[in-house]
Design an enzyme around this catalytic site. Structure first.
Site, PDB file in Angstrom:
ATOM      1  N   HIS A 109       0.818  -1.211   0.000  1.00  0.00           N
ATOM      2  CA  HIS A 109       0.000   0.000   0.000  1.00  0.00           C
ATOM      3  C   HIS A 109       0.855   1.266   0.000  1.00  0.00           C
ATOM      4  O   HIS A 109       0.366   2.344  -0.323  1.00  0.00           O
ATOM      5  CB  HIS A 109      -0.889  -0.042   1.256  1.00  0.00           C
ATOM      6  CG  HIS A 109      -1.850   1.078   1.342  1.00  0.00           C
ATOM      7  ND1 HIS A 109      -2.553   1.527   0.255  1.00  0.00           N
ATOM      8  CD2 HIS A 109      -2.227   1.867   2.368  1.00  0.00           C
ATOM      9  CE1 HIS A 109      -3.325   2.527   0.620  1.00  0.00           C
ATOM     10  NE2 HIS A 109      -3.141   2.760   1.893  1.00  0.00           N
ATOM     11  N   CYS A 110       2.147   1.137   0.368  1.00  0.00           N
ATOM     12  CA  CYS A 110       2.937   2.362   0.589  1.00  0.00           C
ATOM     13  C   CYS A 110       3.863   2.743  -0.565  1.00  0.00           C
ATOM     14  O   CYS A 110       3.717   3.810  -1.146  1.00  0.00           O
ATOM     15  CB  CYS A 110       3.759   2.204   1.862  1.00  0.00           C
ATOM     16  SG  CYS A 110       2.740   2.049   3.330  1.00  0.00           S
ATOM     17  N   ILE A 111       4.833   1.874  -0.862  1.00  0.00           N
ATOM     18  CA  ILE A 111       5.937   2.294  -1.743  1.00  0.00           C
ATOM     19  C   ILE A 111       5.464   2.658  -3.164  1.00  0.00           C
ATOM     20  O   ILE A 111       5.941   3.644  -3.721  1.00  0.00           O
ATOM     21  CB  ILE A 111       7.058   1.211  -1.797  1.00  0.00           C
ATOM     22  CG1 ILE A 111       7.394   0.684  -0.397  1.00  0.00           C
ATOM     23  CG2 ILE A 111       8.313   1.726  -2.479  1.00  0.00           C
ATOM     24  CD1 ILE A 111       8.006   1.676   0.536  1.00  0.00           C
ATOM     25  N   VAL A 137       2.592   3.859  -3.906  1.00  0.00           N
ATOM     26  CA  VAL A 137       1.552   4.895  -3.831  1.00  0.00           C
ATOM     27  C   VAL A 137       2.091   6.223  -3.299  1.00  0.00           C
ATOM     28  O   VAL A 137       1.880   7.287  -3.903  1.00  0.00           O
ATOM     29  CB  VAL A 137       0.383   4.410  -2.924  1.00  0.00           C
ATOM     30  CG1 VAL A 137      -0.642   5.521  -2.718  1.00  0.00           C
ATOM     31  CG2 VAL A 137      -0.271   3.163  -3.513  1.00  0.00           C
ATOM     32  N   ASP A 138       2.806   6.176  -2.172  1.00  0.00           N
ATOM     33  CA  ASP A 138       3.158   7.422  -1.466  1.00  0.00           C
ATOM     34  C   ASP A 138       3.959   8.424  -2.307  1.00  0.00           C
ATOM     35  O   ASP A 138       3.651   9.623  -2.288  1.00  0.00           O
ATOM     36  CB  ASP A 138       3.920   7.105  -0.166  1.00  0.00           C
ATOM     37  CG  ASP A 138       3.095   6.217   0.754  1.00  0.00           C
ATOM     38  OD1 ASP A 138       1.896   6.035   0.473  1.00  0.00           O
ATOM     39  OD2 ASP A 138       3.647   5.699   1.739  1.00  0.00           O
TER      40      ASP A 138
END
Ligand code: NAD
Length: 442
Positions: free
Chosen positions: A278-280, A282-283
């Site tokens: 969910h992070c790398i 997207v952020d």
């Protein structure tokens, strides 16, 4: 107000509410409850609440025993609800709702906005609000503070830093990790005013060994984006080295392993079939989007994304080449993909490169099945696809086996022994290198 709230925190009489009980919110809510704090866990999905109550093994990285310990008994320290009116008695509200992308590049802050709107209707004297969801720099002040300032104009206005407090504090959790937990991972906090920062730091000291205060919410928002952009860019570099080494006929894994022996100035990152989680993936897009509004081009972010996204096609090309070498075509080939969780030993499939790979292979008319004991089924184009049992027969019947995620439970002897072609995108078969001509690494 600050002194009253501080006293409540210090005496552990503070009432904390966590909004969004997922990978970030649930461990946080349970963590505070375990410290004897009265916690209200709020999620707008009633199925989510039921599944937390019904949890058998582990849910969002928290085992069922820990949940039962804080949710049961005469006076449970953690109560779960879908009702926002629970916020009326909350001293602290921590927002942990999703921040996904729309159209792959545009921040979707609808979840944060929905949660903040509900808070603004119940904003009261002495309340501290902390945003933990990852987002672009400026969100806390431009979106939340503006909303709180304009809330309920008929009441006498509450003043930030005096009547209520607002901060950003990024979550740094790494699902599945046991050596670094909430307790021993330093927590960064940045408040709208110095008092906001101070009271937020006081709160997190209940749970975390070390709290780092920064000068503003924007600085705290940027900390999280730097950490995750750093990973995205360095994985992009490792992927580019994989492409370079492939063209040169050099084993990229051997190169990384040897480079890692340097005791300073080098941190290893590894190539793979594409970014997941969910992070790398997207952020960094949140930051790129924000900077685009300010006419600034985020070159590293964009290039890393391009390289990382190209890895899926690289794996397909290697698969096709190996099949052609065996006199077979990709269309109609029986391909078994091992692992659809985005990383090893977890069940999280968000932005999974394995699923992307399966989708693309199917669109190339390959006959694809997958095995992943953590993910019994996936949905592809609204079609439910189930994990198949990993048997010697299945392996030997497949024209090609692709390791997309290297779960540690895989019987590698069997996989290497039975596959006619094995594409290993994760270096799971490092100990077999050289001896087995059927193994092709990224
Ligand atoms: N998962 C991670 O490893 C991780 C790590 C660091 C930061 N983050 C960030 O933390 C945030 C949350 O991520 P997550 O992984 O916990 O998400 P998640 O999808 O696991 O959980 C989010 C929860 O929020 C609930 N929710 C959504 N809108 C709501 C609303 N308006 N009111 C109440 N509940 C609502 C959903 O039902 C869901 O249960 C994201 O911004 C993410 O980028 C995640």
């Amino acid at each position: 107000m600050k002194n009253k709230l501080r006293q409540l925190i210090q005496s552990r009489d503070v009432q904390v509410s966590v909004i969004g009980l997922g990978y970030v919110g649930l461990p946080l809510a349970v963590g505070f409850a375990e410290k004897g704090i009265n916690v209200i866990g709020l999620d707008n999905d009633s199925n989510r609440i039921s599944s937390i109550f019904a949890a058998k093994g582990s849910i969002a990285g928290v085992n069922a025993e820990r949940i039962a310990n804080v949710c049961t008994g005469d006076i449970p320290s953690l109560t779960l609800t879908t009702n926002y009116d629970a916020l009326l008695k909350a001293d602290v509200v921590i927002i942990c709702v999703p921040t996904p992308l729309k159209d792959d590049t545009v921040p979707d802050l609808s979840f944060v906005e929905a949660a903040a709107t509900e808070i603004s209707k119940r904003l009261h004297d002495g309340m501290l609000i902390v945003l933990e969801s990852t987002t672009y720099p400026g969100t806390t002040e431009e979106l939340l503070l503006d909303l709180f300032k304009s809330s309920n104009p008929s009441r006498s206005p509450l003043v930030i830093g005096e009547n209520y407090f607002l901060s950003f504090s990024p979550e740094r959790i790494d699902p599945g990790r046991t050596d670094y937990t909430i307790a021993n991972t330093p927590k960064v906090v940045g408040g709208v005013t110095a008092d906001c920062t101070e009271i937020t730091a006081e709160l997190y000291r209940i749970l975390v060994e070390k709290v780092i205060s920064v000068s503003s919410p924007k600085a705290a928002e940027m900390v999280k984006l730097l950490e995750n952009t750093y990973r995205s860019v360095n994985i992009g570099l490792a992927n580019e080295f994989a492409l370079i080494c492939d063209a040169l006929g050099v084993d990229v894994w051997e190169v990384i392993e040897a480079a890692s022996t340097k005791p300073f100035g080098y941190t290893p990152f590894y190539p793979g079939p594409g970014l997941g989680g969910h992070c790398i993936p997207v952020d960094p897009q949140y930051l790129a989007w924000k900077m685009k509004q300010l006419n600034l081009d985020t070159k590293f972010i964009n290039l890393a994304r391009e390289i990382n996204q190209s890895m899926c096609q690289h794996v397909i090309t290697k698969t096709e080449q190996a099949l052609n070498y065996d006199g077979k075509k990709l269309a109609g080939a029986k391909i078994l993909v091992l692992g659809v969780a985005y990383k090893n030993d977890v069940a999280d499939i968000r932005e999974s490169p394995g699923i992307r790979l399966i989708d693309r292979l199917m669109k190339s008319s390959a006959l694809v099945s997958y095995h992943d004991k953590y993910v019994p089924e996936i949905t592809l184009d609204e079609r439910l696809v189930s994990s198949v049992e990993l048997t010697p027969q299945l392996l030997s019947d497949s024209d090609c086996v692709v390791i997309a995620t290297a779960h540690s439970y895989y019987p590698l002897d069997l996989i290497v022994g039975q596959s006619s072609i094995l594409i290993d995108t994760r270096n799971a078969t490092s100990k077999y290198s050289g001896e087995h001509g059927n193994v092709i690494k990224l």
